[in-house]
Design an enzyme around this catalytic site. Structure first.
Site, short mmCIF file in Angstrom:
data_model
loop_
_atom_site.label_atom_id
_atom_site.label_comp_id
_atom_site.label_asym_id
_atom_site.label_seq_id
_atom_site.Cartn_x
_atom_site.Cartn_y
_atom_site.Cartn_z
N HIS A 1 6.04 -70.47 -22.88
CA HIS A 1 7.13 -69.97 -22.03
C HIS A 1 6.62 -69.50 -20.67
O HIS A 1 7.12 -68.52 -20.11
CB HIS A 1 7.87 -68.82 -22.72
CG HIS A 1 8.69 -69.24 -23.90
ND1 HIS A 1 9.34 -68.33 -24.71
CD2 HIS A 1 8.99 -70.45 -24.40
CE1 HIS A 1 9.98 -68.97 -25.67
NE2 HIS A 1 9.78 -70.27 -25.49
N LEU B 1 8.94 -78.92 -24.08
CA LEU B 1 9.85 -78.09 -23.29
C LEU B 1 10.65 -77.23 -24.24
O LEU B 1 10.93 -77.62 -25.38
CB LEU B 1 10.80 -78.97 -22.46
CG LEU B 1 10.24 -79.73 -21.27
CD1 LEU B 1 11.33 -80.53 -20.59
CD2 LEU B 1 9.57 -78.81 -20.27
N ASP B 2 11.07 -76.04 -23.76
CA ASP B 2 11.91 -75.16 -24.56
C ASP B 2 13.25 -75.83 -24.84
O ASP B 2 13.67 -76.74 -24.12
CB ASP B 2 12.16 -73.84 -23.84
CG ASP B 2 10.88 -73.06 -23.57
OD1 ASP B 2 9.89 -73.30 -24.29
OD2 ASP B 2 10.88 -72.22 -22.66
N VAL B 3 13.95 -75.33 -25.85
CA VAL B 3 15.22 -75.92 -26.26
C VAL B 3 16.24 -75.91 -25.13
O VAL B 3 17.06 -76.84 -25.01
CB VAL B 3 15.76 -75.20 -27.51
CG1 VAL B 3 16.09 -73.74 -27.21
CG2 VAL B 3 16.98 -75.91 -28.09
#
Length: 231
Positions: free
Chosen positions: A185, A102-104
């Site tokens: 993304h 997962l993205d930050v």
């Protein structure tokens, strides 16, 4: 042991599939990109696939569900943000990796393990394992967005549209999105492609496994045998 044999034991792949990973530069041994399957490795070597530690079956294997908070990266090392492995107060936590990142700034369900073969089953594009995200948007959702997502969206810098995705509207600015792949993304890019902006993103489900409603953000728990067998 030859490196390609080790990759076979860890990932359950053929020697030719191992060669593809090696030629793509995705395998490192002790920090150096490995190009040859004939390279001999041993249990002291640190062998990574895309920064994920590969551990052969038969060793102590661990499977966790993490409720990821914002501000943490799913990589094992990052110059700007702490790794999710720092949330695990366990011996040899640095050998764990995320089975699907997962993205930050994204929260929610992350599966964490040291079993490279199981991780590969979770993330393999062939499995088309569905992921369900709760998405909060900057603008009200357009009436035709569901149909656009169901047909597939051509993202910037891509040559093929996304696989059909399912969109459930909760409120004009809150939706549930189900996707069956994991492009870079992807969720943010899909909404950008239809003129909207993701303000907040939370993953609720991977395959048949739903984030435990009783698991606080930043905490983790071991998966049950039944949950492990879902993949």
């Amino acid at each position: 042991m030859r490196l390609d044999k080790h990759l076979h034991q860890c990932l359950g792949i053929s020697r030719s599939q191992a060669s593809l990973l090696l030629r793509a530069g995705r395998i490192t041994v002790n920090g150096t990109i490995a190009k040859s399957g004939s390279l001999h490795v041993n249990e002291q070597d640190v062998i990574l696939l895309d920064d994920n530690n590969l551990q052969a079956p038969g060793e102590n294997l661990y499977y966790f569900m993490l409720h990821k908070p914002q501000g943490y990266v799913c990589a094992n090392a990052d110059a700007n943000h702490p790794s999710i492995t720092q949330l695990f107060d366990l011996p040899r936590a640095d050998e764990l990796h995320a089975a699907g990142r997962l993205d930050v700034d994204t929260t929610g369900l992350v599966l964490v393990t040291n079993d490279g073969q199981w991780s590969h089953r979770v993330t393999s594009p062939r499995k088309q394992c569905e992921k369900i995200y709760r998405v909060w948007l900057a603008e009200p959702i357009s009436d035709d967005t569901s149909k656009q997502f169901a047909k597939g969206i051509l993202l910037r810098s891509e040559t093929q549209p996304t696989r059909p995705a399912q969109l459930e509207i909760v409120t004009p600015r809150e939706v549930l999105l189900t996707i069956h792949e994991g492009k870079y993304h992807q969720v943010k890019r899909m909404f950008a492609a239809v003129g909207n902006h993701v303000e907040r993103l939370h993953r609720e489900q991977i395959g048949a496994l739903v984030l435990d409603a009783n698991l606080p953000e930043g905490d983790f728990r071991a998966l049950t045998a039944k949950e492990i067998s879902l993949f």
